[in-house]
Design a protein around this motif. Structure first.
Motif, PDB file in Angstrom:
ATOM      1  N   THR A  45      36.396  30.153  36.052  1.00 29.22           N
ATOM      2  CA  THR A  45      36.481  30.881  34.790  1.00 29.22           C
ATOM      3  C   THR A  45      37.772  31.687  34.753  1.00 29.22           C
ATOM      4  N   ASN A  97      33.778  36.680  43.654  1.00 27.97           N
ATOM      5  CA  ASN A  97      33.141  37.955  43.324  1.00 27.97           C
ATOM      6  C   ASN A  97      32.773  38.747  44.566  1.00 27.97           C
ATOM      7  N   GLN A 120      26.752  29.663  42.194  1.00 30.33           N
ATOM      8  CA  GLN A 120      26.789  30.784  41.265  1.00 30.33           C
ATOM      9  C   GLN A 120      27.738  31.848  41.781  1.00 30.33           C
ATOM     10  N   ASP A 173      33.087  42.850  40.634  1.00 32.49           N
ATOM     11  CA  ASP A 173      33.014  41.944  39.488  1.00 32.49           C
ATOM     12  C   ASP A 173      34.252  42.208  38.632  1.00 32.49           C
ATOM     13  N   GLY A 175      34.926  41.616  35.723  1.00 35.06           N
ATOM     14  CA  GLY A 175      34.610  42.022  34.358  1.00 35.06           C
ATOM     15  C   GLY A 175      34.170  43.469  34.236  1.00 35.06           C
ATOM     16  N   THR A 224      23.563  45.077  31.589  1.00 35.04           N
ATOM     17  CA  THR A 224      24.575  44.044  31.805  1.00 35.04           C
ATOM     18  C   THR A 224      25.953  44.681  31.804  1.00 35.04           C
ATOM     19  N   LYS A 227      29.800  40.271  34.393  1.00 39.61           N
ATOM     20  CA  LYS A 227      28.918  39.132  34.631  1.00 39.61           C
ATOM     21  C   LYS A 227      27.728  39.518  35.498  1.00 39.61           C
ATOM     22  N   THR A 228      27.548  40.810  35.725  1.00 40.42           N
ATOM     23  CA  THR A 228      26.490  41.292  36.615  1.00 40.42           C
ATOM     24  C   THR A 228      25.340  41.886  35.813  1.00 40.42           C
TER      25      THR A 228
END
Length: 238
Positions: A45, A97, A120, A173, A175, A224, A227-228
């Motif tokens: 990604t 991650n 994942q 993460d 994000g 959220t 992505k966690t």
């Protein structure tokens, strides 16, 4: 002689036996490594112009025969596969991650020489030391924030969540901002009162699927960040 050479030599010898000839096309260690590298390529990604996020958690399902043949070497095998994946990721500007984990699963229905792989991205999590509760403290219900199966107790005044070293609960993460959000915890007559607030993060927060700047938390709430996904769960403490 490396681990791979040693294992392949033993397997080559086994192939000369009548039993091994019955099971041609067995799964080889290099095949597992190549399959996991393909998982990185297929699930990368884009984070920015130079980096891509890839899976770091893998489940490899093997037949009874391949499982019994390879799993005795699983610790050393996983270490060398992990080294190969880290080198492959560095060459392709892939970012993990958290630490790489590889689980091996046995499936009696799977034919010899076949494997299934599920991957994942699992965020690595670091948390502050858990509070010490005196032995004389009365039993009371309490709340925990659970991230990737690990629970961290919520106690007043609360904690900050982020990717940076200054955050109380650190989640690796991309994000998540360096200081992303704060969970505020207040004691009350009926237990703990909690809420979460966004600290001007880049990607914001969601509570129970709804993007919010501030929201109350209770047992069963889902948070959220990037992505966690974190969960608020109840329990008892002494």
């Amino acid at each position: 002689m490396s681990f791979f050479d040693s294992v392949e030599k033993k397997l080559e010898g086994a192939m000369n036996t009548v039993f091994a000839r019955t099971f041609k096309g067995e799964v080889q260690v290099v095949e597992i490594t190549a399959r996991l590298e393909r998982e990185l390529d297929a699930n990368a990604t884009v984070l920015n112009r130079d980096e891509k996020l890839v899976p770091n958690g893998f489940s490899v399902t093997l037949s009874d025969h391949d499982y019994s043949r390879l799993v005795p070497y699983s610790k050393t095998m996983s270490a060398e596969i992990t080294q190969q994946l880290n080198e492959y990721a560095a060459e392709h500007n892939y970012i993990f991650n958290g630490p790489i984990t590889i689980d091996y699963i046995q499936d009696a229905k799977l034919p010899v020489g076949k494997m299934k792989v599920v991957s994942q991205a699992v965020a690595g999590v670091s948390a502050p030391d858990e509070p010490v509760v005196p032995p004389t403290a009365p039993r009371r219900n309490t709340l925990f924030v659970e991230v990737n199966g690990v629970r961290h107790q919520l106690t007043p005044p609360g904690l900050t969540i982020g990717r940076g070293n200054d955050a109380d609960l650190r989640i690796n993460d991309p994000g998540i901002s360096r200081i992303h959000a704060r969970i505020v915890v207040n004691p009350g007559d009926d237990g703990l009162a909690c809420y979460i607030e966004d600290l001007q993060s880049t990607n914001g927060i969601k509570v129970d699927g709804v993007k919010v700047e501030r929201a109350e938390l209770h047992e069963g709430s889902t948070i959220t960040l990037g992505k966690t996904t974190a969960h608020i769960v109840g329990g008892a403490n002494v």
